[in-house]
Design an enzyme around this catalytic site. Structure first.
Site: not given
Ligand code: PGA
Length: 249
Positions: A9-11, A94, A96, A166, A172, A211, A232-233
């Site tokens: 997930n590149w966001k 998600h 977010e 999640e 994050g 994370s 994500g990251g």
């Molecule tokens: P993260 O993000 O790996 O940076 O914690 C995961 C996500 O939000 O899908």
């Protein structure tokens, strides 16, 4: 046996140049990875990513979809459009999007229906906040997120959904759930589904996200009920995502 699924997930990150470098790195290992890798870039880069991954075993996904078919929804993207851009997967709900864009369980169910009608595999993201966990409400929050969708779309449709657990407090933050914490919730989710459909409980993929990185992934993937990751990251770092995709399962 179901394949381990890793979703990147590149966001809202990337640029044409940065993506090129990242994709070149990913293509080098993708054919030797023992996992299925899906990349979810921001919408404007779907075509760029598709051009890179064509002929490889990397799949394309999107980070969001609108709950309507077409029409006057300025700024939004439909499931059919994603399909035209070769998406196979789409993230739905998600945390977010739930918190920053006020997506309710009802809207999320509609998005899942749109995605499935277009032939996409929805990845339903669920998870509790830190306050909810500390109050002892994690299980009820997660089951509510799941049951709302299942009641709305029906169990038959739900069979094609991928679940991503999640915990919001781990996204994050660098503070991942311990393998035991994650396994406990994954087990609870699978048992809930077992109560609805024992065969589905075996077949459904339940991913962990929050994370995940090249260091903690090895222990997390050993857990019986963790079938892959939503990353994500670490998915923006070629070496990290390579290590995650090459985990011994
Ligand atoms: P993260 O993000 O790996 O940076 O914690 C995961 C996500 O939000 O899908």
């Amino acid at each position: 046996m179901k394949q381990t699924l890793i979703i990147a997930n590149w966001k809202m990150n990337g640029s044409i140049l940065a993506n090129s470098k990242l994709l070149t790195g990913m293509l080098k290992f993708s054919n030797t990875a023992n996992t299925e890798l899906v990349i979810c870039p921001p919408f404007p880069y779907l075509h760029q990513v598709k051009e890179y991954i064509v002929g490889s075993n990397i799949k394309l996904g999107a980070q969001n979809v609108n709950e309507n078919n077409s029409g006057s929804y300025t700024g939004e993207v439909s499931a059919d459009m994603l399909k035209e851009f070769y998406c196979r997967y789409v993230l739905v709900g998600h945390s977010e999007r739930r918190s920053l864009f006020q997506e309710s369980n009802g809207i999320i169910a509609k998005k899942i229906t749109q995605a499935m009608d277009a032939g996409l595999t929805p990845v339903l993201c669920i998870g509790e906040s830190l306050a909810q966990r500390e109050k002892g409400d994690a299980q009820s929050v997660i089951l509510e997120q799941l049951s709302c969708v299942i009641n709305d779309i029906g169990l038959k449709k739900f069979k094609s959904v991928v679940i991503a657990y999640e915990p919001i407090w781990a996204i994050g933050t660098g503070q991942t759930a311990s393998p035991e914490q994650a396994q406990k919730v994954h087990r609870m989710i699978r048992q809930y589904i077992y109560g609805l459909d024992p065969i589905l409980s075996k077949n459904i993929s339940i991913l962990y996200g929050g994370s995940v990185n090249e260091i903690n992934a090895a222990e997390l993937i050993k857990q019986k009920d963790i079938d892959g990751f939503l990353v994500g990251g670490a998915s923006l770092k070629p070496d990290s995502i390579e290590t995650i995709c090459k985990l011994k399962i």
